[in-house]
Structures are given as structure tokens and as C-alpha cells.
Design a protein around this motif. Sequence first.
Motif, PDB file in Angstrom:
ATOM      1  N   ASP A 175      32.775  34.209  25.969  1.00  0.00           N
ATOM      2  CA  ASP A 175      32.125  34.683  26.895  1.00  0.00           C
ATOM      3  C   ASP A 175      32.559  34.803  28.328  1.00  0.00           C
ATOM      4  O   ASP A 175      33.262  35.991  29.040  1.00  0.00           O
ATOM      5  CB  ASP A 175      30.630  34.701  27.019  1.00  0.00           C
ATOM      6  N   GLN A 176      32.962  33.422  28.411  1.00  0.00           N
ATOM      7  CA  GLN A 176      34.049  33.290  29.233  1.00  0.00           C
ATOM      8  C   GLN A 176      35.632  33.483  29.870  1.00  0.00           C
ATOM      9  O   GLN A 176      35.720  34.216  30.869  1.00  0.00           O
ATOM     10  CB  GLN A 176      34.041  32.109  29.634  1.00  0.00           C
ATOM     11  N   ALA A 177      35.774  33.119  28.430  1.00  0.00           N
ATOM     12  CA  ALA A 177      37.627  34.634  28.569  1.00  0.00           C
ATOM     13  C   ALA A 177      37.015  35.775  28.824  1.00  0.00           C
ATOM     14  O   ALA A 177      38.027  36.390  29.880  1.00  0.00           O
ATOM     15  CB  ALA A 177      38.337  33.860  27.779  1.00  0.00           C
ATOM     16  N   ARG A 178      36.448  36.062  28.221  1.00  0.00           N
ATOM     17  CA  ARG A 178      36.564  38.246  28.502  1.00  0.00           C
ATOM     18  C   ARG A 178      36.065  37.625  29.479  1.00  0.00           C
ATOM     19  O   ARG A 178      36.079  39.109  30.657  1.00  0.00           O
ATOM     20  CB  ARG A 178      35.421  38.957  27.147  1.00  0.00           C
ATOM     21  N   GLU A 179      35.051  37.762  30.290  1.00  0.00           N
ATOM     22  CA  GLU A 179      34.907  37.700  31.605  1.00  0.00           C
ATOM     23  C   GLU A 179      35.843  37.249  33.185  1.00  0.00           C
ATOM     24  O   GLU A 179      36.210  37.751  33.502  1.00  0.00           O
ATOM     25  CB  GLU A 179      33.417  36.499  32.037  1.00  0.00           C
ATOM     26  N   VAL A 180      36.059  35.909  32.532  1.00  0.00           N
ATOM     27  CA  VAL A 180      37.269  35.864  33.758  1.00  0.00           C
ATOM     28  C   VAL A 180      38.662  37.036  33.589  1.00  0.00           C
ATOM     29  O   VAL A 180      39.089  36.992  34.772  1.00  0.00           O
ATOM     30  CB  VAL A 180      37.755  34.192  33.866  1.00  0.00           C
ATOM     31  N   VAL A 181      38.572  37.723  32.676  1.00  0.00           N
ATOM     32  CA  VAL A 181      39.726  38.493  32.632  1.00  0.00           C
ATOM     33  C   VAL A 181      39.408  39.833  33.173  1.00  0.00           C
ATOM     34  O   VAL A 181      39.818  40.324  33.763  1.00  0.00           O
ATOM     35  CB  VAL A 181      40.197  38.562  30.921  1.00  0.00           C
ATOM     36  N   GLY A 182      37.729  40.384  32.746  1.00  0.00           N
ATOM     37  CA  GLY A 182      37.411  41.094  33.184  1.00  0.00           C
ATOM     38  C   GLY A 182      37.702  40.978  34.892  1.00  0.00           C
ATOM     39  O   GLY A 182      37.724  42.288  35.041  1.00  0.00           O
ATOM     40  N   VAL A 183      37.519  40.004  35.804  1.00  0.00           N
ATOM     41  CA  VAL A 183      37.114  39.591  36.945  1.00  0.00           C
ATOM     42  C   VAL A 183      38.864  40.126  37.597  1.00  0.00           C
ATOM     43  O   VAL A 183      39.207  40.824  38.349  1.00  0.00           O
ATOM     44  CB  VAL A 183      36.477  38.529  37.287  1.00  0.00           C
ATOM     45  N   TYR A 184      39.693  39.191  36.298  1.00  0.00           N
ATOM     46  CA  TYR A 184      41.399  39.787  37.144  1.00  0.00           C
ATOM     47  C   TYR A 184      41.543  40.633  37.003  1.00  0.00           C
ATOM     48  O   TYR A 184      42.140  41.040  37.757  1.00  0.00           O
ATOM     49  CB  TYR A 184      41.792  38.421  35.832  1.00  0.00           C
ATOM     50  N   LEU A 185      41.496  41.183  35.692  1.00  0.00           N
ATOM     51  CA  LEU A 185      41.642  42.812  35.723  1.00  0.00           C
ATOM     52  C   LEU A 185      40.913  43.723  37.153  1.00  0.00           C
ATOM     53  O   LEU A 185      42.068  44.551  37.457  1.00  0.00           O
ATOM     54  CB  LEU A 185      41.276  43.212  34.299  1.00  0.00           C
ATOM     55  N   ALA A 186      40.099  43.803  36.945  1.00  0.00           N
ATOM     56  CA  ALA A 186      38.914  44.002  38.221  1.00  0.00           C
ATOM     57  C   ALA A 186      39.644  43.570  39.855  1.00  0.00           C
ATOM     58  O   ALA A 186      40.289  44.867  40.761  1.00  0.00           O
ATOM     59  CB  ALA A 186      37.864  44.410  38.811  1.00  0.00           C
ATOM     60  N   ALA A 187      40.580  42.309  40.151  1.00  0.00           N
ATOM     61  CA  ALA A 187      40.692  42.305  41.210  1.00  0.00           C
ATOM     62  C   ALA A 187      41.964  42.853  41.071  1.00  0.00           C
ATOM     63  O   ALA A 187      42.277  43.254  42.156  1.00  0.00           O
ATOM     64  CB  ALA A 187      40.833  41.142  41.385  1.00  0.00           C
ATOM     65  N   LEU A 188      42.573  42.760  40.371  1.00  0.00           N
ATOM     66  CA  LEU A 188      44.853  43.524  39.800  1.00  0.00           C
ATOM     67  C   LEU A 188      44.308  44.637  40.737  1.00  0.00           C
ATOM     68  O   LEU A 188      45.026  45.823  41.664  1.00  0.00           O
ATOM     69  CB  LEU A 188      45.132  43.713  38.914  1.00  0.00           C
ATOM     70  N   GLU A 189      42.932  45.569  39.532  1.00  0.00           N
ATOM     71  CA  GLU A 189      42.977  47.067  40.042  1.00  0.00           C
ATOM     72  C   GLU A 189      42.697  47.507  41.862  1.00  0.00           C
ATOM     73  O   GLU A 189      43.255  48.591  42.143  1.00  0.00           O
ATOM     74  CB  GLU A 189      42.063  47.380  39.200  1.00  0.00           C
TER      75      GLU A 189
ATOM     76  N   THR B 119      45.434  51.126  33.223  1.00  0.00           N
ATOM     77  CA  THR B 119      44.569  50.364  33.752  1.00  0.00           C
ATOM     78  C   THR B 119      43.844  49.517  32.451  1.00  0.00           C
ATOM     79  O   THR B 119      44.380  50.153  31.063  1.00  0.00           O
ATOM     80  CB  THR B 119      43.326  51.300  34.401  1.00  0.00           C
ATOM     81  N   GLY B 120      43.200  48.346  32.362  1.00  0.00           N
ATOM     82  CA  GLY B 120      43.775  47.430  31.989  1.00  0.00           C
ATOM     83  C   GLY B 120      41.970  47.606  31.132  1.00  0.00           C
ATOM     84  O   GLY B 120      41.049  47.673  32.199  1.00  0.00           O
ATOM     85  N   GLU B 121      41.679  47.067  29.782  1.00  0.00           N
ATOM     86  CA  GLU B 121      40.855  46.983  29.274  1.00  0.00           C
ATOM     87  C   GLU B 121      40.988  45.839  28.110  1.00  0.00           C
ATOM     88  O   GLU B 121      41.362  45.844  27.383  1.00  0.00           O
ATOM     89  CB  GLU B 121      40.697  48.415  28.237  1.00  0.00           C
ATOM     90  N   VAL B 122      39.662  44.462  28.256  1.00  0.00           N
ATOM     91  CA  VAL B 122      39.636  43.878  26.886  1.00  0.00           C
ATOM     92  C   VAL B 122      38.877  44.825  25.508  1.00  0.00           C
ATOM     93  O   VAL B 122      38.357  45.189  26.190  1.00  0.00           O
ATOM     94  CB  VAL B 122      38.260  42.756  27.208  1.00  0.00           C
ATOM     95  N   VAL B 123      39.565  44.544  25.172  1.00  0.00           N
ATOM     96  CA  VAL B 123      39.683  44.509  23.154  1.00  0.00           C
ATOM     97  C   VAL B 123      39.193  43.555  22.547  1.00  0.00           C
ATOM     98  O   VAL B 123      38.939  43.637  21.306  1.00  0.00           O
ATOM     99  CB  VAL B 123      40.790  45.872  22.803  1.00  0.00           C
ATOM    100  N   GLY B 124      39.573  42.678  22.439  1.00  0.00           N
ATOM    101  CA  GLY B 124      39.253  41.619  21.913  1.00  0.00           C
ATOM    102  C   GLY B 124      39.620  40.094  21.806  1.00  0.00           C
ATOM    103  O   GLY B 124      40.511  39.696  23.188  1.00  0.00           O
ATOM    104  N   VAL B 125      39.077  39.243  21.862  1.00  0.00           N
ATOM    105  CA  VAL B 125      39.512  37.247  21.792  1.00  0.00           C
ATOM    106  C   VAL B 125      39.241  36.676  21.104  1.00  0.00           C
ATOM    107  O   VAL B 125      38.504  36.882  19.812  1.00  0.00           O
ATOM    108  CB  VAL B 125      38.153  37.179  23.241  1.00  0.00           C
ATOM    109  N   GLN B 126      39.822  35.343  20.700  1.00  0.00           N
ATOM    110  CA  GLN B 126      40.165  35.133  19.258  1.00  0.00           C
ATOM    111  C   GLN B 126      40.456  33.518  19.695  1.00  0.00           C
ATOM    112  O   GLN B 126      41.514  33.356  21.132  1.00  0.00           O
ATOM    113  CB  GLN B 126      41.105  35.589  18.525  1.00  0.00           C
TER     114      GLN B 126
ATOM    115  N   PRO C  85      37.427  28.366  33.269  1.00  0.00           N
ATOM    116  CA  PRO C  85      38.665  29.427  32.660  1.00  0.00           C
ATOM    117  C   PRO C  85      39.556  30.112  33.403  1.00  0.00           C
ATOM    118  O   PRO C  85      38.874  30.741  34.668  1.00  0.00           O
ATOM    119  CB  PRO C  85      37.633  30.527  32.041  1.00  0.00           C
ATOM    120  N   ARG C  86      41.072  30.046  32.992  1.00  0.00           N
ATOM    121  CA  ARG C  86      42.177  30.406  34.187  1.00  0.00           C
ATOM    122  C   ARG C  86      43.337  30.547  33.545  1.00  0.00           C
ATOM    123  O   ARG C  86      43.342  30.848  31.833  1.00  0.00           O
ATOM    124  CB  ARG C  86      42.763  29.518  34.627  1.00  0.00           C
TER     125      ARG C  86
END
Length: 156
Positions: free
Chosen positions: A53-67, A105-112, A147-148
Motif C-alpha cells: 500500500d505504501q509503495a502504491r501510494e508513493v508512486v501515485g504521488v510521484y506520478l501526480a507530481a510529475l504530471e 500518463t502513468g498508472e500503477v498496474v501492479g506491485v510485487q 517509502p522512496r
Amino acid sequence: MSGPYLYDEGPEALHTGKPRTRNRFIIGMLGGTAAVAVAAVVALPLVKGSAEDQAREVVGVYLAALEAGDTETAGELLCEAERDRAEEEGLEAGERALEYVPSGTGEVVGVQPGELDGQDSQEVRVRWDDGAASTETTLTVVLEDGPRVCGSSPAG
């Protein structure tokens, strides 16, 4: 001893009652402290979320900031190693963050789960859609003072 006493009765022992122990109070305090500690350990993942969840959230914020063009925020979400590499190359951390963006536009599709340099990490797959085609990359997220984002590679 006999003799004249100030009072009519003889001298009494100062502590004549049965002594009281405070062991229950001490044991109760130790048990309560242990219960609070266990509750905190159990509640922490519920509050912060799982590593996924933390990884998904930080990447979502990262993508939103870049966009949004906020390279400063995106640069702050990079791990220390990536910020140091950017500094060595004479780049700002935000400019380094832009290197991870193919186009669209980036979208998170999976985490492992994964591993980076012997450290646990999360591999977050991101699908980039530019209207005509879509590509996938994998962003590596490590836990480093939160998370970074710590690298990118083509998915696959």
C-alpha cells in the motif's frame, strides 16, 4: 521496663498491623505496559498500511507530481542514492525524476515484492499511455525514511 509512663497504657509497637504488599499494582503496571506495546505493534500496519500500500501510494504521488510539473516534490520522493547520483551528474533531483517518465500518463498496474542491493523493496509496475501506444516500466520503491522511488527499468 517499668516506670512512670506519660499515658496510662504501656508503650505500643509502631507497626502492629499486617504488612500490605503492593505486588498487584506493580504486576498490573507491567502487564498494562506489555499490552499497550503489543497493541501498538498490531496497530502500526493498520495505520501506515502494508508495504504494498505504501509503495502504491508513493508512486501515485510521484506520478501526480510529475504530471503536474512539480519536479521538486518528485525529486524529494527519490531515494538517497538517486539524489546523490543526480548531484554527481550536476542535475537537480527533480531533473533526475524526469528520467523515469517515458511519455504520457502513468498508472500503477501492479506491485510485487523485490530486493535491491540486499534490501527489501517493492516493484511497482506503471503503464504509460500516450494515446497511441502504451509501455510499461517498473519503479523500485525502498523504505528509506519512508517509502522512496529508487530506480526504474522496463517491465518484463
